[in-house]
Design an enzyme around this catalytic site. Structure first.
Site, short mmCIF file in Angstrom:
data_model
loop_
_atom_site.label_atom_id
_atom_site.label_comp_id
_atom_site.label_asym_id
_atom_site.label_seq_id
_atom_site.Cartn_x
_atom_site.Cartn_y
_atom_site.Cartn_z
CG ASP A 48 -1.85 1.19 1.20
OD1 ASP A 48 -2.89 1.09 0.52
OD2 ASP A 48 -1.55 2.22 1.84
CE1 TYR A 53 0.23 7.76 3.13
CE2 TYR A 53 0.85 5.62 2.28
CZ TYR A 53 -0.08 6.45 2.86
OH TYR A 53 -1.32 5.93 3.17
CE LYS A 81 -3.87 4.71 0.54
NZ LYS A 81 -2.46 4.47 0.94
CG HIS A 114 -4.72 9.80 0.58
ND1 HIS A 114 -3.37 9.67 0.39
CD2 HIS A 114 -4.95 9.31 1.81
CE1 HIS A 114 -2.81 9.13 1.46
NE2 HIS A 114 -3.76 8.91 2.35
#
Ligand code: A2P
Length: 310
Positions: A48, A53, A81, A114
């Site tokens: 994932d 990030y 995402k 997201h």
């Protein structure tokens, strides 16, 4: 390598492995090794990721190595995402292509919106006004979803889904969606059980993935109680000869959700994969259900002053 990890069947017909490796909060200099270990040594076949990030390039380097030397791309389920600042129709495709480039992939198995809020492009990840409230962009969820549907049609992604969507947001989306979301990825753990949301998504044929399944530990906790230190979870762990983390993960998969614990520790990565050889009893489940306190470790109000989940 553990032999097989059970899957959830998505409404696209694809299989999403119940256990995935989470990469949120994984440091750039550690995440690649974690992904390699998970895929090559511990039988993970689900990773994932997310643009926000800020580590997708490092994950991509690990994918390149792994797909060069052992695993087949089609045997690994990979999610990314779309961030809030890329919601405009004109930005969705470029954002997806950027994640594909960073991850060194031709396609994603799943691409999630997201959050269901749009912020302006080009003003940083979380632009806020002088009161600390997230700056809005005039982009509807509908515009974003329809652009994401185009990504499926054009083969950039196999499935699309949502993350952090509440029930009214889902109800509204379904009034125009030509593609029903395959997944809603939400915070789920024994302190935040959301049984009605789980039931609702399952009723709609939307698979659910549990994020922060270990209560996020130190990174997000602030003054919040530590899930893995809960005496009930510790007692059940002891009774099964397992760790508190394994109890939380097993609880998640027994509820029929996928689960994506983040770890960059080889020991934890191995331990988190060892949840398919034991079962929680009805009594364990009944005890764990008493722990719900609707506690969110991930509360956008703390960053954006938007009472997103109130
Ligand atoms: P680490 O990366 O050192 O393993 P969540 O997935 O709920 O966000 O939780 C992630 C946090 O939980 C990270 O701090 C991670 O640290 C820690 N963690 C992951 N697996 C375990 C485990 N088996 N036991 C204890 N802590 C764990």
């Amino acid at each position: 390598m553990s032999s097989s990890i059970d899957s959830l069947k998505l409404n696209t017909g694809a299989a999403m492995p119940l256990l995935g490796l989470g990469t949120w909060k994984a440091r750039k200099d550690q995440v690649g090794a974690a992904v390699e270990i998970a895929l090559m040594e511990h039988g993970y076949s689900h990773i994932d990721c997310a643009h926000v990030y800020e580590n997708e390039s490092a994950v991509g380097e690990a994918f390149a190595k792994v797909f060069d030397g052992g695993r087949r791309r089609e045997d690994v389920f990979i999610t990314s995402k779309l961030w809030n600042y890329d919601h405009a129709k004109a930005d969705v495709r470029a954002a997806c292509k950027k994640s594909l480039r960073d991850l060194q992939l031709d396609y994603l198995d799943l691409y999630l919106m997201h959050f269901g809020v749009a912020s302006p492009h080009g003003q940083g990840i979380e632009p806020v006004d002088k009161n600390g409230v997230l700056l809005p962009a005039k982009v509807s969820v509908r515009e974003t979803w329809e652009a994401m549907e185009g990504l499926v049609r054009d083969g950039l992604v196999k499935a699309i889904g949502i993350s952090n969507f509440t029930a009214p947001m889902i109800v509204d989306l379904l009034t125009y969606a030509q593609i029903t979301p395959a997944v809603n990825q939400i915070e789920l753990h024994p302190y935040c059980q959301q049984p009605r949301m789980l039931e609702f998504c399952q009723h709609l044929g939307i698979a659910v993935t549990a994020y922060s399944p270990l209560g996020s530990q130190v990174e997000m906790n602030g003054n919040k109680p530590i899930l893995l230190a809960d005496p009930m979870i510790q007692r059940i762990a002891q009774a099964h000869g397992k760790s508190p983390a394994q109890i939380c993960l097993r609880w998640s998969v027994q509820r029929g959700t996928a689960v994506i614990p983040k770890s960059t520790s080889p020991e934890h990565i191995a331990q988190n994969a060892d949840i398919f050889s034991f079962e929680l009893s009805e009594n364990d489940l009944a005890d764990l259900s008493k722990l719900d306190r609707r506690l969110r470790y991930v509360d956008p109000y703390e960053w954006w002053k938007i009472p997103y989940f109130d």
